[in-house]
Scaffold this motif. Sequence first.
Motif, mmCIF file in Angstrom:
data_model
loop_
_atom_site.group_PDB
_atom_site.id
_atom_site.type_symbol
_atom_site.label_atom_id
_atom_site.label_comp_id
_atom_site.label_asym_id
_atom_site.label_seq_id
_atom_site.Cartn_x
_atom_site.Cartn_y
_atom_site.Cartn_z
ATOM 1 N N ASN A 235 10.052 69.796 -24.755
ATOM 2 C CA ASN A 235 8.907 70.075 -25.644
ATOM 3 C C ASN A 235 8.300 68.794 -26.208
ATOM 4 O O ASN A 235 7.090 68.720 -26.430
ATOM 5 N N ASP A 236 9.142 67.783 -26.464
ATOM 6 C CA ASP A 236 8.617 66.502 -26.943
ATOM 7 C C ASP A 236 7.660 65.883 -25.910
ATOM 8 O O ASP A 236 6.621 65.316 -26.263
ATOM 9 N N ILE A 237 8.022 65.982 -24.638
ATOM 10 C CA ILE A 237 7.157 65.427 -23.587
ATOM 11 C C ILE A 237 5.827 66.186 -23.549
ATOM 12 O O ILE A 237 4.751 65.595 -23.383
ATOM 13 N N ILE A 238 5.902 67.509 -23.745
ATOM 14 C CA ILE A 238 4.664 68.316 -23.762
ATOM 15 C C ILE A 238 3.776 67.891 -24.935
ATOM 16 O O ILE A 238 2.561 67.707 -24.788
ATOM 17 N N THR A 239 4.391 67.730 -26.113
ATOM 18 C CA THR A 239 3.627 67.305 -27.295
ATOM 19 C C THR A 239 3.012 65.936 -27.073
ATOM 20 O O THR A 239 1.840 65.689 -27.400
ATOM 21 N N TRP A 240 3.800 65.026 -26.526
ATOM 22 C CA TRP A 240 3.329 63.653 -26.280
ATOM 23 C C TRP A 240 2.140 63.663 -25.302
ATOM 24 O O TRP A 240 1.114 63.014 -25.537
ATOM 25 N N SER A 241 2.282 64.395 -24.218
ATOM 26 C CA SER A 241 1.203 64.468 -23.232
ATOM 27 C C SER A 241 -0.071 65.030 -23.865
ATOM 28 O O SER A 241 -1.179 64.543 -23.614
ATOM 29 N N GLU A 242 0.095 66.044 -24.688
ATOM 30 C CA GLU A 242 -1.056 66.651 -25.373
ATOM 31 C C GLU A 242 -1.754 65.631 -26.278
ATOM 32 O O GLU A 242 -2.983 65.514 -26.278
ATOM 33 N N SER A 243 -0.971 64.878 -27.052
ATOM 34 C CA SER A 243 -1.593 63.938 -27.987
ATOM 35 C C SER A 243 -2.284 62.796 -27.255
ATOM 36 O O SER A 243 -3.320 62.299 -27.710
ATOM 37 N N VAL A 244 -1.751 62.379 -26.120
ATOM 38 C CA VAL A 244 -2.430 61.323 -25.351
ATOM 39 C C VAL A 244 -3.672 61.884 -24.656
ATOM 40 O O VAL A 244 -4.690 61.188 -24.530
ATOM 41 N N ALA A 245 -3.613 63.130 -24.221
ATOM 42 C CA ALA A 245 -4.813 63.762 -23.653
ATOM 43 C C ALA A 245 -5.929 63.806 -24.704
ATOM 44 O O ALA A 245 -7.098 63.561 -24.407
ATOM 45 N N ARG A 246 -5.553 64.103 -25.967
ATOM 46 C CA ARG A 246 -6.542 64.077 -27.042
ATOM 47 C C ARG A 246 -7.103 62.663 -27.196
ATOM 48 O O ARG A 246 -8.304 62.474 -27.436
ATOM 49 N N THR A 247 -6.213 61.664 -27.091
ATOM 50 C CA THR A 247 -6.645 60.261 -27.201
ATOM 51 C C THR A 247 -7.709 59.934 -26.162
ATOM 52 O O THR A 247 -8.753 59.342 -26.475
ATOM 53 N N LEU A 248 -7.445 60.318 -24.929
ATOM 54 C CA LEU A 248 -8.410 60.031 -23.859
ATOM 55 C C LEU A 248 -9.708 60.795 -24.094
ATOM 56 O O LEU A 248 -10.806 60.278 -23.829
ATOM 57 N N GLY A 249 -9.591 62.013 -24.616
ATOM 58 C CA GLY A 249 -10.795 62.775 -24.955
ATOM 59 C C GLY A 249 -11.593 62.084 -26.046
ATOM 60 O O GLY A 249 -12.832 62.112 -26.036
ATOM 61 N N CYS A 250 -10.895 61.463 -26.988
ATOM 62 C CA CYS A 250 -11.593 60.739 -28.062
ATOM 63 C C CYS A 250 -12.511 59.659 -27.491
ATOM 64 O O CYS A 250 -13.560 59.350 -28.061
ATOM 65 N N GLY A 251 -12.097 59.050 -26.377
ATOM 66 C CA GLY A 251 -12.901 58.005 -25.758
ATOM 67 C C GLY A 251 -13.857 58.539 -24.710
ATOM 68 O O GLY A 251 -14.411 57.757 -23.919
ATOM 69 N N GLY A 252 -14.041 59.841 -24.680
ATOM 70 C CA GLY A 252 -15.001 60.428 -23.741
ATOM 71 C C GLY A 252 -14.403 60.825 -22.411
ATOM 72 O O GLY A 252 -15.128 61.208 -21.488
ATOM 73 N N GLY A 253 -13.067 60.748 -22.273
ATOM 74 C CA GLY A 253 -12.436 61.077 -21.007
ATOM 75 C C GLY A 253 -12.459 62.574 -20.711
ATOM 76 O O GLY A 253 -12.297 63.394 -21.618
ATOM 77 N N THR A 254 -12.650 62.912 -19.456
ATOM 78 C CA THR A 254 -12.630 64.304 -19.006
ATOM 79 C C THR A 254 -11.837 64.392 -17.698
ATOM 80 O O THR A 254 -11.402 63.365 -17.154
ATOM 81 N N GLU A 255 -11.727 65.607 -17.173
ATOM 82 C CA GLU A 255 -11.003 65.800 -15.917
ATOM 83 C C GLU A 255 -11.715 65.137 -14.735
ATOM 84 O O GLU A 255 -11.137 65.008 -13.653
ATOM 85 N N HIS A 256 -12.936 64.708 -14.928
ATOM 86 C CA HIS A 256 -13.680 64.070 -13.838
ATOM 87 C C HIS A 256 -13.433 62.562 -13.761
ATOM 88 O O HIS A 256 -13.960 61.901 -12.862
ATOM 89 N N ASP A 257 -12.662 62.019 -14.694
ATOM 90 C CA ASP A 257 -12.494 60.567 -14.758
ATOM 91 C C ASP A 257 -11.325 60.063 -13.922
ATOM 92 O O ASP A 257 -10.436 60.825 -13.529
ATOM 93 N N VAL A 258 -11.356 58.745 -13.692
ATOM 94 C CA VAL A 258 -10.273 58.047 -13.000
ATOM 95 C C VAL A 258 -9.768 56.953 -13.940
ATOM 96 O O VAL A 258 -10.498 56.022 -14.263
ATOM 97 N N LEU A 259 -8.528 57.104 -14.413
ATOM 98 C CA LEU A 259 -7.939 56.152 -15.352
ATOM 99 C C LEU A 259 -7.060 55.155 -14.613
ATOM 100 O O LEU A 259 -6.113 55.549 -13.927
ATOM 101 N N GLN A 260 -7.388 53.878 -14.731
ATOM 102 C CA GLN A 260 -6.500 52.830 -14.211
ATOM 103 C C GLN A 260 -5.576 52.415 -15.352
ATOM 104 O O GLN A 260 -6.020 51.829 -16.337
ATOM 105 N N ASN A 261 -4.316 52.747 -15.205
ATOM 106 C CA ASN A 261 -3.355 52.533 -16.284
ATOM 107 C C ASN A 261 -2.630 51.213 -16.065
ATOM 108 O O ASN A 261 -1.738 51.109 -15.231
ATOM 109 N N ALA A 262 -3.017 50.200 -16.838
ATOM 110 C CA ALA A 262 -2.444 48.859 -16.683
ATOM 111 C C ALA A 262 -1.447 48.533 -17.789
ATOM 112 O O ALA A 262 -1.149 47.367 -18.023
#
Length: 436
Positions: free
Chosen positions: A107-134
């Motif tokens: 459940n912690d991993i689910i919560t963490w993933s959710e909060s980071v998904a919100r983070t990416l949404g804050c910056g305008g990220g959507t399912e159509h984007d390509v994130l280069q994770n460096a």
Amino acid sequence: MTTIFNPSCECMDRSELRALQSKRLTNLVQRAYHNVPLYKERFDELGIKPEDITSIDDIAKLPFTTKIDFRNAYPFGLFAVPRSEVVRLHASSGTTGKPTVVGYTRNDIITWSESVARTLGCGGGTEHDVLQNAYGYGLFTGGLGLHYGCERLGATVIPMSGGNTKKQLMLMQDFGTTLISCTPSYALQLAEVAEEEGIDIKKLPIKAGFFGAEPWTEAMRQQIEAKLNLKAIDIYGMSELMGPGVSSECLVQNGLHMFEDHFYPEIINPDTGIPVDPGEEGELVVTCLTKECIPLLRYRTRDITHLIEEPCACGRTSRRMARISGRTDDMLIIRGVNVFPSQIESVLMQVEGIEPHYQIFVDRKGTLDQLEIKVEVSQEIFSDEIRKLEEMREKIMAEIRSTLGLGAKITLVEPKSIERSQGKAVRVFDLRKTDV
């Protein structure tokens, strides 16, 4: 355009949010008291029982948790669940002592993933984007945190990790990267290497970058946005709390939205531990309301900031934390003056012809502290006549003296002579520590 990944949580009515926080806090306290010996001991010392905590208004009655508690409990002493329920471990580098070890249930991993998904949404990220994770993968939480959050968002993640800069640039061009996540100093290195390679990075389709894991200033944001032609989003988190995803700027760029249904923020006076008045600056303390593996109460982050309670134009209802202005434990005391490295960076970034690469050295000659700042100048300035270089040096000296109230030796060095970092940049060298 602002994207809100989870409107029901991110735009929750404040009274509903407070009721949810109260419910989650009372559950958290029960789990902490009955499953973590440290917390039972602290509660008993304070003469309080879990039943005494009935709402979020009671949070100031609870004991603090510190990094020292993690080290004393190394490796698993703060875990509240059987090892069979722990599905992931992360840890700090341990460069200043024993690593701090954190565990996650499913459940912690689910919560963490959710909060980071919100983070990416804050910056305008959507399912159509390509994130280069460096961000680096491994025990560091940055890489996998952004990775799982991106997949939760439904976007495409390129798990590039840090370094290998020329390949990073090649993939940006070939894979159509639209979002980038890395440290702010590495973003500037990407721009620098792109220029050397003849790549116009500003013409790539990257629309936003998610930068954290090291201190940076508003002036550095302006440099990143100018050099990469993107929105530079400040993100916040630390492994003890969860990893990235505790809070994030939105496209309004006026404070970082705390995801308060999971992370409850307080600001305290770092000397007394007493909560400060609303809007006043102090040390950020965070309680993780929903964590299962480590039910963390009132963690003292050592980060200095203040909370912004006014509504944000983006529509989210959460409180925001201002950009971190310093830390209580990396504050330098030089000749009796409190100095935060971010103050020095703010001065340097205002000077035309200065590159965003610098190092701060503090040493002691006899009984007197000495401050030296080495800073790179641009190729154009470095090739100019000596008189102009001297004028620049004197200007920086005057600005530093005006800002800090003490003098510093300023050394201008040629372009690209300061070692680049592919992770967290090391900028402060306190040589006094080797004398004791």
